[in-house]
Design a protein around this motif. Structure first.
Motif, short mmCIF file in Angstrom:
data_model
loop_
_atom_site.label_atom_id
_atom_site.label_comp_id
_atom_site.label_asym_id
_atom_site.label_seq_id
_atom_site.Cartn_x
_atom_site.Cartn_y
_atom_site.Cartn_z
N LEU A 208 1.27 5.36 2.54
CA LEU A 208 1.61 4.22 3.40
C LEU A 208 0.43 3.27 3.57
O LEU A 208 0.59 2.05 3.45
CB LEU A 208 2.07 4.70 4.77
CG LEU A 208 3.49 5.21 4.85
CD1 LEU A 208 3.74 5.86 6.21
CD2 LEU A 208 4.48 4.09 4.61
N GLY A 209 -0.73 3.81 3.86
CA GLY A 209 -1.91 2.97 4.02
C GLY A 209 -2.30 2.31 2.71
O GLY A 209 -2.68 1.13 2.68
N GLY A 210 -2.19 3.06 1.62
CA GLY A 210 -2.49 2.50 0.31
C GLY A 210 -1.55 1.36 -0.04
O GLY A 210 -1.97 0.32 -0.57
N GLU A 211 -0.27 1.54 0.29
CA GLU A 211 0.71 0.48 0.03
C GLU A 211 0.34 -0.79 0.80
O GLU A 211 0.40 -1.90 0.26
CB GLU A 211 2.10 0.95 0.43
CG GLU A 211 2.65 2.04 -0.45
CD GLU A 211 3.87 2.73 0.13
OE1 GLU A 211 4.43 3.58 -0.58
OE2 GLU A 211 4.27 2.45 1.29
N ALA A 212 -0.04 -0.62 2.06
CA ALA A 212 -0.42 -1.79 2.88
C ALA A 212 -1.61 -2.51 2.26
O ALA A 212 -1.62 -3.74 2.18
CB ALA A 212 -0.72 -1.36 4.32
N ARG B 81 17.76 -8.67 0.47
CA ARG B 81 16.53 -8.16 -0.14
C ARG B 81 15.74 -9.31 -0.77
O ARG B 81 14.53 -9.44 -0.57
CB ARG B 81 16.90 -7.12 -1.18
CG ARG B 81 15.78 -6.35 -1.76
CD ARG B 81 16.42 -5.26 -2.66
NE ARG B 81 15.45 -4.66 -3.48
CZ ARG B 81 14.90 -5.23 -4.54
NH1 ARG B 81 15.24 -6.43 -4.90
NH2 ARG B 81 13.99 -4.60 -5.23
N SER B 82 16.41 -10.14 -1.53
CA SER B 82 15.77 -11.26 -2.20
C SER B 82 15.14 -12.22 -1.20
O SER B 82 13.99 -12.64 -1.36
CB SER B 82 16.79 -11.99 -3.07
OG SER B 82 16.25 -13.15 -3.62
N CYS B 83 15.89 -12.56 -0.16
CA CYS B 83 15.37 -13.49 0.86
C CYS B 83 14.21 -12.86 1.63
O CYS B 83 13.23 -13.55 1.94
CB CYS B 83 16.48 -13.91 1.82
SG CYS B 83 17.69 -15.03 1.07
N LEU B 84 14.32 -11.58 1.94
CA LEU B 84 13.24 -10.92 2.67
C LEU B 84 11.95 -10.92 1.86
O LEU B 84 10.87 -11.19 2.38
CB LEU B 84 13.64 -9.48 3.04
CG LEU B 84 12.61 -8.67 3.80
CD1 LEU B 84 12.32 -9.30 5.17
CD2 LEU B 84 13.08 -7.24 3.98
N ALA C 266 7.12 -2.94 -7.46
CA ALA C 266 7.79 -3.95 -8.28
C ALA C 266 9.18 -4.29 -7.75
O ALA C 266 9.61 -5.45 -7.80
CB ALA C 266 7.88 -3.47 -9.73
N SER C 267 9.88 -3.30 -7.21
CA SER C 267 11.25 -3.53 -6.72
C SER C 267 11.27 -4.27 -5.39
O SER C 267 12.30 -4.80 -4.99
CB SER C 267 11.98 -2.20 -6.55
OG SER C 267 11.52 -1.51 -5.38
N GLY C 268 10.14 -4.27 -4.69
CA GLY C 268 10.09 -4.90 -3.38
C GLY C 268 10.29 -3.94 -2.22
O GLY C 268 10.14 -4.31 -1.05
N TYR C 269 10.65 -2.68 -2.51
CA TYR C 269 10.90 -1.72 -1.43
C TYR C 269 9.68 -1.59 -0.52
O TYR C 269 9.81 -1.58 0.70
CB TYR C 269 11.27 -0.34 -2.00
CG TYR C 269 11.31 0.71 -0.91
CD1 TYR C 269 12.39 0.79 -0.05
CD2 TYR C 269 10.25 1.60 -0.73
CE1 TYR C 269 12.42 1.73 0.98
CE2 TYR C 269 10.27 2.54 0.29
CZ TYR C 269 11.35 2.60 1.13
OH TYR C 269 11.37 3.52 2.14
N VAL C 270 8.50 -1.47 -1.11
CA VAL C 270 7.28 -1.29 -0.31
C VAL C 270 7.08 -2.47 0.63
O VAL C 270 6.74 -2.29 1.81
CB VAL C 270 6.05 -1.07 -1.22
CG1 VAL C 270 4.76 -1.13 -0.42
CG2 VAL C 270 6.16 0.26 -1.95
#
Length: 187
Positions: free
Chosen positions: A150-154, A5-8, A84-88
């Motif tokens: 989804l579009g908003g996240e992008a 996750r961190s590297c990605l 914030a977590s990076g999931y998105v």
């Protein structure tokens, strides 16, 4: 998984190296390949893990007895947490990878379907409690709301503060619409 996750998040999918992940995790590169089959399998396992956790979180939140508009507002708050977590970022990276890899596309679509199924359940509950969804079926409304996020996240990930504010405001306005709809006197 945490090292992946961190590297990605720092490298992006295209530049992600299983060697870097192995080094950061303190394991041999062969362990990554043994457990995941390579970079793609590792990232898909990460996304599966995160997705299951977050769908469960949403399911619990939507199962609450609060008015739907309050639950929707909580979903908007979760967007902040997920950014914030990076999931998105991980999800959007895998969506992009799926454009050129059919196996990744199928896995991502399956994950997204779990979100759409949950949203459809919520829309059916709203239809039962409140009444007509207007011209939409529950499935159509679920897709509309899900793809709006989804579009908003992008757009948010592209980093323009003006568009980020517009996206966040627009998503929150849907909650205002739901509140109006829920609190309107029955006709």
């Amino acid at each position: 998984m945490e090292s992946a996750r961190s590297c990605l998040l720092s490298e992006g999918y295209a530049n992600l190296s299983t060697r870097k992940v192995a080094d950061q995790a303190g394991v041999s590169l062969s362990q990554i390949h043994y457990h995941f089959g390579g970079k793609q399998g590792m990232v898909l396992a990460l996304l599966d893990h995160e997705n299951a956790r977050l769908v469960d979180r949403q399911r619990q939140m939507y199962a609450a007895s609060e008015p739907l508009w309050k639950r929707y507002e909580q979903a908007c708050d979760f967007l902040d947490d997920d950014l914030a977590s990076g999931y998105v970022r991980v999800l959007q990276e895998m969506i992009a990878a799926g454009w050129s890899d059919a196996m990744v596309a199928q896995r991502v679509l399956t994950m997204l379907q779990s979100w759409m199924n949950l949203l459809e359940e919520v829309a059916r509950e709203a239809e039962t409690r409140i009444g007509s969804l207007g011209p939409f079926t529950a499935a159509e409304l679920a897709v509309l709301v899900g793809t709006s996020f989804l579009g908003g996240e992008a757009m948010i990930l592209l980093g323009d503060d003006g568009w980020t504010a517009r996206v966040r405001t627009s998503l929150r306005r849907v909650g205002d619409l739901i509140r109006t709809w829920e609190t309107a006197p029955a006709t």
